[in-house]
Design an enzyme around this catalytic site. Structure first.
Site, PDB file in Angstrom:
ATOM      1  N   GLY A  14       0.817  -1.215   0.000  1.00 18.08           N
ATOM      2  CA  GLY A  14       0.000   0.000   0.000  1.00 18.08           C
ATOM      3  C   GLY A  14       0.846   1.260   0.000  1.00 18.08           C
ATOM      4  N   ARG A  18      -4.515   7.234   1.198  1.00 16.73           N
ATOM      5  CA  ARG A  18      -5.438   7.875   2.144  1.00 16.73           C
ATOM      6  C   ARG A  18      -4.706   8.554   3.292  1.00 16.73           C
ATOM      7  NH1 ARG A  18      -9.909   3.376   3.327  1.00 16.73           N
ATOM      8  NH2 ARG A  18      -8.312   1.951   2.518  1.00 16.73           N
ATOM      9  N   ASP A 110      -0.133  -3.233   7.880  1.00 17.53           N
ATOM     10  CA  ASP A 110      -0.699  -2.081   8.592  1.00 17.53           C
ATOM     11  C   ASP A 110      -1.487  -2.505   9.822  1.00 17.53           C
ATOM     12  OD1 ASP A 110      -2.934  -3.217   7.461  1.00 17.53           O
ATOM     13  OD2 ASP A 110      -3.591  -1.418   6.373  1.00 17.53           O
ATOM     14  N   SER A 395      29.454  29.523  36.428  1.00 18.61           N
ATOM     15  CA  SER A 395      28.340  29.901  35.559  1.00 18.61           C
ATOM     16  C   SER A 395      28.814  30.699  34.354  1.00 18.61           C
ATOM     17  CB  SER A 395      27.334  30.738  36.354  1.00 18.61           C
ATOM     18  OG  SER A 395      26.774  29.968  37.404  1.00 18.61           O
TER      19      SER A 395
END
Length: 451
Positions: A14, A18, A110, A395
């Protein structure tokens, strides 16, 4: 004497029309894994003698994914019966009575929700009471387009009527074909060869072999299986519904394994996610493929983890991102807005906020201050940063790779480090601070006069 082996033919040609997609339908992911990969994983424990995947043209991605299973191309697509015929060509010489394959299991690529246990049940039912064709049946709330199972009074299946060809009486039948068919290898080639295209779609319907078999006096039976596992996916809406079902299944499994999901419906798992005992996962966490979390770790809210290993007792998040190659050892802390990629953090290391650590090795007990960045990419190549045990990175530090910070070293806040730092050294790599008393007031006064 043991029963002959079975082969599997997976129909996966497939194109996903769709789905409105350029991706082959069976390649659309479910829980982080392509649909057809779920099916192959379910088949694996059953050890089929051969697996053949029937694909359409230009589906090389499917061929690569399903290897070492054989792939054969159906071109042009003339229906499911034609797909099985092409799949049988790959099994030439192996079908009973001469060969080792006694049954052929036909599946659709599927149907990713099928479990090994359900497939095993079908195989066991065939062993218990052999039939020329053993069908999977189900009773969906909306039979809709499914093929209706027309049965005799004794329960034998006489034929399957496709939804597009069903009349009013047949559409009223609630028992439908669930897309699985186990066929005795000795009769399958002849049944497929007898198919014609006299139907609404002008295709060779695989379902028509049931009527052909019944007309030849061959026994066709049905075993009813869980409808939730048999649903096929043809649209994106159905894919979303299947994702919800799969996530529910995965969540139940990890909870049963000793993981706490504080808000299960907000946690998204991949099919291969491994969560250890006494792990706590807070709300709104996403696990991509390839994640393993050690016992007693805590994953805080809004974290995204993919391709990463997290050690026992570690704390991740909130709002953390672990990318592929991240490895956190025991008791590591990775806090809010920290990103880790291709980096190993040793036991007890901490990066609690606002940092990027990529292509790095961080030693045990090291502390990474807020805003630290490992500058791993020079525009052409990636370079590594090594941070030693018990090192302290202040930092807002940039570590320009390749660079190595020695054990116990301290890098002052705001530094840009471009060369190696010796063990136990204090490194300051920033501009000199200059203070000019009173200048701020002068600047403001001058600006006010201009206005």
């Amino acid at each position: 004497m043991s029963r002959p082996a079975f082969a599997a033919i997976i129909l996966a040609a497939g194109s996903g029309t769709r789905m409105n997609s350029a991706i082959p339908k069976v390649m659309h992911p479910l829980a982080g894994r392509p649909m057809i990969a779920h099916l192959l994983e379910a088949l694996k424990p059953l050890a089929p003698a051969a697996t053949v995947v029937v694909i359409g043209p230009r589906m090389e991605a499917v061929t690569r994914l399903v290897a070492p299973a054989d792939s054969v191309v159906q071109d042009p697509p003339l229906g499911t019966g034609d797909g099985v015929r092409i799949g049988l060509d790959a099994l030439a010489g192996r079908l009973a009575p001469q060969g080792d394959i006694g049954d052929v299991l036909v599946l659709y690529g599927d149907t990713p929700l099928l479990r090994s246990e359900t497939l095993a049940r079908l195989l066991e039912e065939q062993k218990r009471l052999p039939a020329a064709i053993l069908l999977a049946g189900m009773r969906p709330v909306d039979p809709g387009p499914y093929g209706r199972l027309v049965s005799a009074p004794d329960g034998a299946i006489l034929r399957i009527v496709e939804g597009a060809d069903a009349g009013p009486e047949e559409r009223a039948i609630g028992l439908v074909w669930g897309g699985l068919m186990l066929i005795q290898a000795g009769c399958l080639p002849g049944l497929v060869a007898a198919l014609d295209r006299n139907n609404a779609q002008s295709e060779f319907y695989l379902t028509a072999i049931v009527g052909l078999a019944a007309n030849q006096g061959l026994r066709c039976r049905m075993v009813e299986l869980p409808g939730e596992e048999l649903i096929g996916i043809n649209t994106r809406a159905e894919l979303a519904e299947a994702e919800a079902l799969m996530q529910h299944r995965l969540r139940r499994a990890v909870i049963a394994g000793g993981t706490t999901l504080v808000a299960p419906e907000t946690v998204f798992l991949s099919a291969d996610t491994l969560l250890g005992r006494d792990v706590v996962v807070e709300p709104n966490v996403v696990f991509g493929p390839g994640v393993a979390i050690g016992a007693g770790a805590r994953i805080r809210s809004f974290s995204h983890i993919e391709g990463a290993v997290v050690g026992a007792g570690a704390i991740v998040g909130p709002f953390a991102r672990l990318r592929p190659g991240a490895m956190l050892e025991e008791d590591v802390h990775v806090g809010n807005f920290v990103e880790i990629k291709e980096a190993r953090l040793g036991p007890g290391a901490k990066a609690n906020h606002l940092s990027y650590i990529g292509d790095s090795t961080v030693g045990a007990g090291a502390n990474i201050g807020a805003g630290t960045i490992t500058c791993n990419y020079d525009g052409v190549n990636k370079w590594r940063t090594t941070i030693g045990e018990r090192a302290f990175i202040g930092s807002n530090t940039a570590l320009v790779a390749p660079v190595e910070i020695g054990d116990g070293a301290i890098v002052a806040a705001g530094s840009v480090v471009t060369h190696d730092v010796p063990p136990d050294a204090l490194t300051l790599a920033r501009g000199q601070q200059v203070d000019k008393p009173g200048r701020a007031a002068e600047i403001r006064s001058r600006l006010r006069r201009k206005n």
